[in-house]
Design a protein around this motif. Structure first.
Motif, PDB file in Angstrom:
ATOM      1  N   GLU A 228       0.844  -1.215   0.000  1.00 46.07           N
ATOM      2  CA  GLU A 228       0.000   0.000   0.000  1.00 46.07           C
ATOM      3  C   GLU A 228       0.865   1.245   0.000  1.00 46.07           C
ATOM      4  OE1 GLU A 228      -2.571  -0.381   3.383  1.00 46.07           O
ATOM      5  OE2 GLU A 228      -3.976  -1.687   2.320  1.00 46.07           O
ATOM      6  N   GLU A 229       1.979   1.208   0.734  1.00 50.35           N
ATOM      7  CA  GLU A 229       2.889   2.367   0.768  1.00 50.35           C
ATOM      8  C   GLU A 229       3.523   2.576  -0.612  1.00 50.35           C
ATOM      9  OE1 GLU A 229       3.566   4.655   3.153  1.00 50.35           O
ATOM     10  OE2 GLU A 229       1.965   3.717   4.331  1.00 50.35           O
ATOM     11  N   GLU A 230       3.892   1.499  -1.268  1.00 48.33           N
ATOM     12  CA  GLU A 230       4.478   1.629  -2.603  1.00 48.33           C
ATOM     13  C   GLU A 230       3.492   2.156  -3.607  1.00 48.33           C
ATOM     14  OE1 GLU A 230       6.507  -1.777  -4.238  1.00 48.33           O
ATOM     15  OE2 GLU A 230       7.440  -2.238  -2.315  1.00 48.33           O
TER      16      GLU A 230
ATOM     17  N   LYS B  86       0.968   4.188  -2.951  1.00 48.81           N
ATOM     18  CA  LYS B  86       0.774   5.590  -2.624  1.00 48.81           C
ATOM     19  C   LYS B  86       1.936   6.436  -3.129  1.00 48.81           C
ATOM     20  CE  LYS B  86      -2.176   5.203   1.400  1.00 48.81           C
ATOM     21  NZ  LYS B  86      -2.295   5.401   2.818  1.00 48.81           N
ATOM     22  N   THR B  87       3.156   5.909  -3.002  1.00 41.84           N
ATOM     23  CA  THR B  87       4.324   6.669  -3.441  1.00 41.84           C
ATOM     24  C   THR B  87       4.404   6.747  -4.953  1.00 41.84           C
ATOM     25  OG1 THR B  87       5.695   4.692  -3.266  1.00 41.84           O
ATOM     26  CG2 THR B  87       5.694   6.215  -1.395  1.00 41.84           C
ATOM     27  N   LYS B  88       3.907   5.771  -5.687  1.00 39.03           N
ATOM     28  CA  LYS B  88       3.954   5.794  -7.146  1.00 39.03           C
ATOM     29  C   LYS B  88       2.907   6.734  -7.715  1.00 39.03           C
ATOM     30  CE  LYS B  88       6.181   1.479  -8.120  1.00 39.03           C
ATOM     31  NZ  LYS B  88       6.174   0.259  -8.863  1.00 39.03           N
ATOM     32  N   LYS B  89       1.857   7.027  -7.022  1.00 39.58           N
ATOM     33  CA  LYS B  89       0.797   7.918  -7.533  1.00 39.58           C
ATOM     34  C   LYS B  89       1.223   9.327  -7.403  1.00 39.58           C
ATOM     35  CE  LYS B  89      -3.346   5.319  -6.884  1.00 39.58           C
ATOM     36  NZ  LYS B  89      -4.618   5.285  -6.347  1.00 39.58           N
TER      37      LYS B  89
END
Length: 112
Positions: A105-107, A109-112
């Motif tokens: 989920e963190e990855e 969020k960071t890619k968006k």
């Protein structure tokens, strides 16, 4: 026994006069004391066959039941420990999976 002895010994034994000890043994009578002739009194009342068999059956049943109880309790403890181990292993697997999901989920969020 006289037929087994050699003839010389047999004739000597038959021709010998009776001695004092031989006649003394023949005159002795069986004697015992009053203590020896007294009846033996048993200190406890004898258990009858029915009561004895019933008591033996009950004693055997109680011993077998007690042994079975301890066996079942021991098996219960072992199975309970294995179940607790499996629950802890499942809990740790769920926590690891939760960590992977949070990392994903963190990855995202960071890619968006």
């Amino acid at each position: 026994m006289a037929t087994r002895m050699p003839s010389v010994l047999r004739t000597l034994a038959l021709s010998r006069p009776a001695t004092f000890t031989q006649t003394q043994h023949a005159r002795r009578s069986f004697q015992t004391s009053r203590k020896m002739m007294a009846d033996v009194v048993s200190p406890s009342k004898p258990i009858g066959a029915f009561r004895g068999s019933l008591l033996g059956f009950l004693l055997g049943t109680v011993l077998a039941g007690g042994g079975l109880y301890y066996y079942v309790v021991d098996e219960y403890k072992v199975s309970n420990e294995l179940l607790v181990e499996d629950i802890y292993a499942l809990q740790s697997a769920v926590q690891r999976l939760e960590g992977y999901v949070k990392a994903l989920e963190e990855e995202v969020k960071t890619k968006k």
